[in-house]
Motif scaffolding. Sequence first.
Motif, PDB file in Angstrom:
ATOM      1  N   PRO A   1       0.838  -1.209   0.000  1.00 11.49           N
ATOM      2  CA  PRO A   1       0.000   0.000   0.000  1.00 11.49           C
ATOM      3  C   PRO A   1       0.871   1.257   0.000  1.00 11.49           C
ATOM      4  O   PRO A   1       1.708   1.434   0.873  1.00 11.49           O
ATOM      5  CB  PRO A   1      -0.798  -0.127   1.299  1.00 11.49           C
ATOM      6  CG  PRO A   1       0.048  -0.991   2.188  1.00 11.49           C
ATOM      7  CD  PRO A   1       0.838  -1.898   1.305  1.00 11.49           C
ATOM      8  N   LYS A   2       0.668   2.092  -0.996  1.00  9.65           N
ATOM      9  CA  LYS A   2       1.482   3.305  -1.140  1.00  9.65           C
ATOM     10  C   LYS A   2       0.783   4.552  -0.614  1.00  9.65           C
ATOM     11  O   LYS A   2       1.441   5.474  -0.131  1.00  9.65           O
ATOM     12  CB  LYS A   2       1.827   3.509  -2.621  1.00  9.65           C
ATOM     13  CG  LYS A   2       2.704   2.419  -3.225  1.00  9.65           C
ATOM     14  CD  LYS A   2       4.102   2.477  -2.657  1.00  9.65           C
ATOM     15  CE  LYS A   2       5.045   1.533  -3.385  1.00  9.65           C
ATOM     16  NZ  LYS A   2       6.418   1.605  -2.878  1.00  9.65           N
ATOM     17  N   ALA A   3      -0.544   4.594  -0.750  1.00 14.51           N
ATOM     18  CA  ALA A   3      -1.279   5.783  -0.311  1.00 14.51           C
ATOM     19  C   ALA A   3      -2.747   5.434  -0.153  1.00 14.51           C
ATOM     20  O   ALA A   3      -3.222   4.410  -0.663  1.00 14.51           O
ATOM     21  CB  ALA A   3      -1.122   6.924  -1.322  1.00 14.51           C
ATOM     22  N   MET A   4      -3.448   6.300   0.591  1.00  8.96           N
ATOM     23  CA  MET A   4      -4.894   6.205   0.724  1.00  8.96           C
ATOM     24  C   MET A   4      -5.505   7.515   0.252  1.00  8.96           C
ATOM     25  O   MET A   4      -4.855   8.566   0.310  1.00  8.96           O
ATOM     26  CB  MET A   4      -5.286   5.918   2.173  1.00  8.96           C
ATOM     27  CG  MET A   4      -4.690   4.642   2.733  1.00  8.96           C
ATOM     28  SD  MET A   4      -5.125   4.371   4.476  1.00  8.96           S
ATOM     29  CE  MET A   4      -6.879   3.964   4.331  1.00  8.96           C
ATOM     30  N   PHE A   5      -6.748   7.454  -0.196  1.00  6.75           N
ATOM     31  CA  PHE A   5      -7.419   8.653  -0.691  1.00  6.75           C
ATOM     32  C   PHE A   5      -8.835   8.732  -0.137  1.00  6.75           C
ATOM     33  O   PHE A   5      -9.507   7.717   0.038  1.00  6.75           O
ATOM     34  CB  PHE A   5      -7.466   8.643  -2.225  1.00  6.75           C
ATOM     35  CG  PHE A   5      -6.112   8.780  -2.862  1.00  6.75           C
ATOM     36  CD1 PHE A   5      -5.586  10.035  -3.162  1.00  6.75           C
ATOM     37  CD2 PHE A   5      -5.346   7.651  -3.131  1.00  6.75           C
ATOM     38  CE1 PHE A   5      -4.328  10.163  -3.718  1.00  6.75           C
ATOM     39  CE2 PHE A   5      -4.078   7.771  -3.697  1.00  6.75           C
ATOM     40  CZ  PHE A   5      -3.575   9.029  -3.987  1.00  6.75           C
ATOM     41  N   ASP A   6      -9.276   9.968   0.131  1.00  8.48           N
ATOM     42  CA  ASP A   6     -10.630  10.171   0.638  1.00  8.48           C
ATOM     43  C   ASP A   6     -11.071  11.593   0.302  1.00  8.48           C
ATOM     44  O   ASP A   6     -10.237  12.464   0.002  1.00  8.48           O
ATOM     45  CB  ASP A   6     -10.678   9.946   2.155  1.00  8.48           C
ATOM     46  CG  ASP A   6     -12.052   9.503   2.625  1.00  8.48           C
ATOM     47  OD1 ASP A   6     -12.221   8.319   2.948  1.00  8.48           O
ATOM     48  OD2 ASP A   6     -12.988  10.344   2.631  1.00  8.48           O
ATOM     49  N   ILE A   7     -12.389  11.814   0.351  1.00  5.07           N
ATOM     50  CA  ILE A   7     -12.922  13.160   0.099  1.00  5.07           C
ATOM     51  C   ILE A   7     -13.221  13.887   1.400  1.00  5.07           C
ATOM     52  O   ILE A   7     -13.528  15.078   1.396  1.00  5.07           O
ATOM     53  CB  ILE A   7     -14.210  13.102  -0.761  1.00  5.07           C
ATOM     54  CG1 ILE A   7     -15.286  12.258  -0.066  1.00  5.07           C
ATOM     55  CG2 ILE A   7     -13.911  12.556  -2.150  1.00  5.07           C
ATOM     56  CD1 ILE A   7     -16.638  12.286  -0.780  1.00  5.07           C
ATOM     57  N   ASN A   8     -13.138  13.162   2.533  1.00  4.78           N
ATOM     58  CA  ASN A   8     -13.458  13.752   3.841  1.00  4.78           C
ATOM     59  C   ASN A   8     -12.269  14.577   4.338  1.00  4.78           C
ATOM     60  O   ASN A   8     -11.203  14.023   4.621  1.00  4.78           O
ATOM     61  CB  ASN A   8     -13.779  12.636   4.835  1.00  4.78           C
ATOM     62  CG  ASN A   8     -14.272  13.163   6.171  1.00  4.78           C
ATOM     63  OD1 ASN A   8     -14.070  14.328   6.508  1.00  4.78           O
ATOM     64  ND2 ASN A   8     -14.926  12.305   6.933  1.00  4.78           N
TER      65      ASN A   8
END
Length: 213
Positions: free
Chosen positions: A113-120
């Motif tokens: 896992p390199k990164a996580m993404f979210d709109i919050n």
Amino acid sequence: MEKGNIKISMAVIRRLPKYRRYLEELLDKGIDRISSRELSKIIGFTASQIRQDLNNFGGFGQQGYGYNVAALYEEIGKILGLDNRYSTIIVGAGNLGQAIANYTNFEKSGFIPKAMFDINPRLIGLRIRDIEVMDSDKMEEYIKENNIDIGIICTNKERAQDVADQLIRSNIKGIWNFAPTDLDIPENVMTENVHLSESLYTLSFLLKHNSLE
């Protein structure tokens, strides 16, 4: 799927991880070799089914000896592509996304896992096991710049198709979808759907009908 001129069914492919899991348990117990008959008693498939499945990929067994557990474990790992390393991102940093980020066994198997993404905005900037949660607006650029192989969708079903479209535009190779919806994905993008509710409802059916019997 085709290997050479042999077409291999998805049913066979989906059994391979189970073979590998049981072989790992045998290795942990120090067992060096096992026959298809002995393996069938442990895994629940018939001995002929096991031989037939493995013969799709070369067989690996020797008559009178059986299977070398370590060698078969390694070969099945190669068949499954686990001798490769895959860069992944997680889209959706809620409870499920964070649980996947924290599950280190995926990383041990080569899914990094390199990164996580979210709109919050309350989640953006957090680090989950040293994996940064970034703004979803930056996702497409990040995928292209970092050669990401797999996108893991952990959003709600309303956002899932839009996220999938973003991943596809970014030339992602594979999508692991946990959103409770079926996605419209082109054939050149490999997709695996994990519908947790369907699995739970199946268990509910089994419980209900077992009690009726």
